[in-house]
Design an enzyme around this catalytic site. Structure first.
Site, PDB file in Angstrom:
ATOM      1  N   ARG A 224      53.671  44.438  65.865  1.00 57.24           N
ATOM      2  CA  ARG A 224      53.759  43.824  64.542  1.00 57.24           C
ATOM      3  C   ARG A 224      54.054  44.905  63.501  1.00 57.24           C
ATOM      4  O   ARG A 224      53.600  46.047  63.630  1.00 57.24           O
ATOM      5  CB  ARG A 224      52.445  43.130  64.172  1.00 57.24           C
ATOM      6  CG  ARG A 224      52.221  41.819  64.879  1.00 57.24           C
ATOM      7  CD  ARG A 224      53.199  40.734  64.415  1.00 57.24           C
ATOM      8  NE  ARG A 224      52.960  39.451  65.061  1.00 57.24           N
ATOM      9  CZ  ARG A 224      53.616  39.010  66.137  1.00 57.24           C
ATOM     10  NH1 ARG A 224      54.550  39.748  66.701  1.00 57.24           N
ATOM     11  NH2 ARG A 224      53.346  37.813  66.635  1.00 57.24           N
ATOM     12  N   HIS A 272      63.213  41.493  65.290  1.00 58.74           N
ATOM     13  CA  HIS A 272      62.086  40.804  65.929  1.00 58.74           C
ATOM     14  C   HIS A 272      62.576  39.950  67.106  1.00 58.74           C
ATOM     15  O   HIS A 272      62.325  38.745  67.170  1.00 58.74           O
ATOM     16  CB  HIS A 272      61.330  39.946  64.896  1.00 58.74           C
ATOM     17  CG  HIS A 272      59.941  39.592  65.342  1.00 58.74           C
ATOM     18  ND1 HIS A 272      58.871  39.531  64.474  1.00 58.74           N
ATOM     19  CD2 HIS A 272      59.432  39.268  66.567  1.00 58.74           C
ATOM     20  CE1 HIS A 272      57.780  39.183  65.140  1.00 58.74           C
ATOM     21  NE2 HIS A 272      58.102  39.015  66.420  1.00 58.74           N
TER      22      HIS A 272
HETATM   23  P1  NDP Z   1      46.985  40.692  74.917  1.00 58.63           P
HETATM   24  O1  NDP Z   1      45.951  40.039  74.095  1.00 58.63           O
HETATM   25  O2  NDP Z   1      47.209  40.226  76.317  1.00 58.63           O
HETATM   26  O3  NDP Z   1      46.667  42.272  75.021  1.00 58.63           O
HETATM   27  C1  NDP Z   1      46.216  42.999  73.924  1.00 58.63           C
HETATM   28  C2  NDP Z   1      45.893  44.425  74.371  1.00 58.63           C
HETATM   29  O4  NDP Z   1      45.599  45.198  73.192  1.00 58.63           O
HETATM   30  C3  NDP Z   1      44.651  44.508  75.274  1.00 58.63           C
HETATM   31  O5  NDP Z   1      44.844  45.474  76.272  1.00 58.63           O
HETATM   32  C4  NDP Z   1      43.564  44.954  74.300  1.00 58.63           C
HETATM   33  O6  NDP Z   1      42.511  45.712  74.865  1.00 58.63           O
HETATM   34  C5  NDP Z   1      44.354  45.843  73.369  1.00 58.63           C
HETATM   35  N1  NDP Z   1      43.647  45.984  72.068  1.00 58.63           N
HETATM   36  C6  NDP Z   1      43.311  45.008  71.199  1.00 58.63           C
HETATM   37  N2  NDP Z   1      42.634  45.526  70.156  1.00 58.63           N
HETATM   38  C7  NDP Z   1      42.543  46.859  70.387  1.00 58.63           C
HETATM   39  C8  NDP Z   1      41.940  47.943  69.696  1.00 58.63           C
HETATM   40  N3  NDP Z   1      41.294  47.767  68.531  1.00 58.63           N
HETATM   41  N4  NDP Z   1      42.028  49.178  70.241  1.00 58.63           N
HETATM   42  C9  NDP Z   1      42.655  49.367  71.414  1.00 58.63           C
HETATM   43  N5  NDP Z   1      43.256  48.381  72.136  1.00 58.63           N
HETATM   44  C10 NDP Z   1      43.188  47.148  71.626  1.00 58.63           C
HETATM   45  O7  NDP Z   1      48.335  40.642  74.092  1.00 58.63           O
HETATM   46  P2  NDP Z   1      49.851  40.581  74.621  1.00 58.63           P
HETATM   47  O8  NDP Z   1      50.063  41.724  75.538  1.00 58.63           O
HETATM   48  O9  NDP Z   1      50.180  39.239  75.129  1.00 58.63           O
HETATM   49  O10 NDP Z   1      50.656  40.764  73.245  1.00 58.63           O
HETATM   50  C11 NDP Z   1      50.514  41.907  72.435  1.00 58.63           C
HETATM   51  C12 NDP Z   1      51.223  41.702  71.103  1.00 58.63           C
HETATM   52  O11 NDP Z   1      52.627  41.812  71.246  1.00 58.63           O
HETATM   53  C13 NDP Z   1      51.047  40.339  70.443  1.00 58.63           C
HETATM   54  O12 NDP Z   1      49.818  40.245  69.773  1.00 58.63           O
HETATM   55  C14 NDP Z   1      52.231  40.286  69.486  1.00 58.63           C
HETATM   56  O13 NDP Z   1      51.845  40.774  68.219  1.00 58.63           O
HETATM   57  C15 NDP Z   1      53.246  41.236  70.094  1.00 58.63           C
HETATM   58  N6  NDP Z   1      54.478  40.538  70.495  1.00 58.63           N
HETATM   59  C16 NDP Z   1      55.675  40.895  69.936  1.00 58.63           C
HETATM   60  C17 NDP Z   1      56.845  40.287  70.317  1.00 58.63           C
HETATM   61  C18 NDP Z   1      58.164  40.716  69.783  1.00 58.63           C
HETATM   62  O14 NDP Z   1      59.159  40.060  70.048  1.00 58.63           O
HETATM   63  N7  NDP Z   1      58.255  41.785  69.043  1.00 58.63           N
HETATM   64  C19 NDP Z   1      56.852  39.211  71.314  1.00 58.63           C
HETATM   65  C20 NDP Z   1      55.550  38.930  71.861  1.00 58.63           C
HETATM   66  C21 NDP Z   1      54.418  39.573  71.451  1.00 58.63           C
HETATM   67  P3  NDP Z   1      41.524  45.098  75.975  1.00 58.63           P
HETATM   68  O15 NDP Z   1      42.345  45.095  77.238  1.00 58.63           O
HETATM   69  O16 NDP Z   1      40.396  46.036  76.010  1.00 58.63           O
HETATM   70  O17 NDP Z   1      41.166  43.702  75.514  1.00 58.63           O
HETATM   71  C1  OXD Z   2      55.297  36.712  69.522  1.00 57.55           C
HETATM   72  C2  OXD Z   2      56.457  37.173  68.810  1.00 57.55           C
HETATM   73  O1  OXD Z   2      54.185  36.959  69.081  1.00 57.55           O
HETATM   74  O2  OXD Z   2      57.534  36.626  69.019  1.00 57.55           O
HETATM   75  O3  OXD Z   2      55.469  36.095  70.580  1.00 57.55           O
HETATM   76  O4  OXD Z   2      56.379  38.128  68.034  1.00 57.55           O
END
Ligand code: NDP
Ligand code: OXD
Length: 309
Positions: A224, A272
């Site tokens: 993000r 994006h």
């Molecule tokens: P998940 O919820 O599956 O994974 C999140 C990961 O981040 C986990 O490993 C979690 O740790 C870690 N995390 C969360 N908070 C913290 C913190 N404070 N410190 C350290 N690690 C942290 O999310 P996804 O993998 O499905 O998606 C990740 C992000 O990707 C989405 O939230 C979205 O914003 C972005 N995205 C962007 C897209 C794009 O097109 N640009 C498309 C899709 C998604 P833990 O394992 O310990 O819980």
């Molecule tokens: C998502 C994105 O969160 O598209 O899936 O950014």
């Protein structure tokens, strides 16, 4: 049962076909033609206007069209007593694996430097670094971070990850929490951000983070825009501490005209699109979750208000 659909992306036809194929019995209402709001059981939405979802008094589940939910939780009136479910579906996951692999290879093979050399008609080789000597660090080893690990492993990169809670992933040096951040950053030649946007992760890609990374490192932000302090990145690039950045997400989207990222030679931007929800596979995931809900089974991707992701 009725499902309300609202996307900001003009792919209604594809979504309608996919949802009908996944469950022919689903009655679909396409926003803003919702009929009686009391008919709506489920909502599948990207970013509806704030206050919109509280109008549906019989709503049982809110499904995010994206993997992130920050665009929904930003609505102060979002109903909180029902599950909010983020998108976990194979099409979106695979797309992120592809995009990050492409971007890591781009930085690994000095493509930004070659593009800059080309502008000045310079024909000069830069010594190749073997993958095992290139350290790629992934912030966030969730659904998408783990997909990136799987895609990068066969190349032989040295992989590490940083998460909130302790993790063990084969072939990945895992760090966690504030205490683990410094060691993680010190071993990141290429940093990939795949964190959710939460109060803890807001602005995490900042001057202190970049300073803790090795000279010449690169940053890939596909999470993000709120994760990145844009001025700090520009400063780190301009003083030569960082060698490049691939940015798919921004503080303000679309990226405003005249923003320095549009023309910076060491910044690659995309609008994006790192990964997109694919209607066919996503519709099956949504219908599967509805069935789980109806059967009283746990759904996949339920947002945790306590953790903030
Ligand atoms: P998940 O919820 O599956 O994974 C999140 C990961 O981040 C986990 O490993 C979690 O740790 C870690 N995390 C969360 N908070 C913290 C913190 N404070 N410190 C350290 N690690 C942290 O999310 P996804 O993998 O499905 O998606 C990740 C992000 O990707 C989405 O939230 C979205 O914003 C972005 N995205 C962007 C897209 C794009 O097109 N640009 C498309 C899709 C998604 P833990 O394992 O310990 O819980
Ligand atoms: C998502 C994105 O969160 O598209 O899936 O950014």
């Amino acid at each position: 049962m009725a499902l309300l659909f609202k996307s900001d992306i003009e792919r209604h036809g594809a979504w309608e076909r996919a949802l009908k194929a996944a469950d022919p019995g689903l009655e679909l209402r396409i926003w803003p033609e919702v009929g009686d709001p009391a008919d709506i059981d489920y909502a599948l939405v990207w970013a509806p206007p704030h206050g919109e979802l509280k109008r549906y008094r019989n709503l049982k589940i809110i499904f995010s069209i994206g993997a992130g939910t920050d665009h929904l939780t930003a609505d102060p009136e979002l109903p909180r007593g029902i599950p909010l479910v983020r998108m976990v579906e194979p099409g979106l996951t695979a797309g992120m694996g592809e995009f990050v692999t492409m971007s890591v290879l781009h930085h690994h093979r000095f493509m930004i430097d070659y593009a800059i050399q080309r502008q000045s008609g310079i024909w000069a080789e830069i010594s190749q670094t073997p993958t095992w000597r290139r350290r790629v660090g992934i912030m966030g080893l969730g659904v998408l971070g783990l997909e990136v690990v799987d895609k990068l492993k066969p190349f032989g990169f040295t992989l590490s990850g940083w998460t909130r809670s302790p993790k063990q992933v084969e072939g990945v040096t895992c760090h966690h929490g504030a205490a683990g951040l410094r060691d993680f950053l010190a071993a990141c030649d290429i940093l990939v951000c795949l964190l959710p946007l939460t109060p803890d992760t807001q602005g995490i890609l900042n001057a202190a983070t970049f300073a803790a990374m090795p000279e010449g490192a690169a940053v890939i932000n596909v999470a993000r825009g709120g994760h990145l302090v844009e001025a700090d990145l520009l400063a780190a690039l301009d003083r030569g501490h960082l060698s490049g950045a691939t940015l798919d997400v921004f503080q303000e989207e679309p990226l405003p005209a005249g923003h320095p990222f549009w023309s910076h030679p060491r910044v690659i931007i995309t609008p994006h699109i790192a990964s997109m929800t694919i209607p066919e596979t996503a519709a099956r995931a949504v219908v599967d979750n509805i069935r789980r809900f109806q059967a009283g089974q746990p759904m996949v991707g339920v947002y945790d208000w306590e953790r903030g992701y």
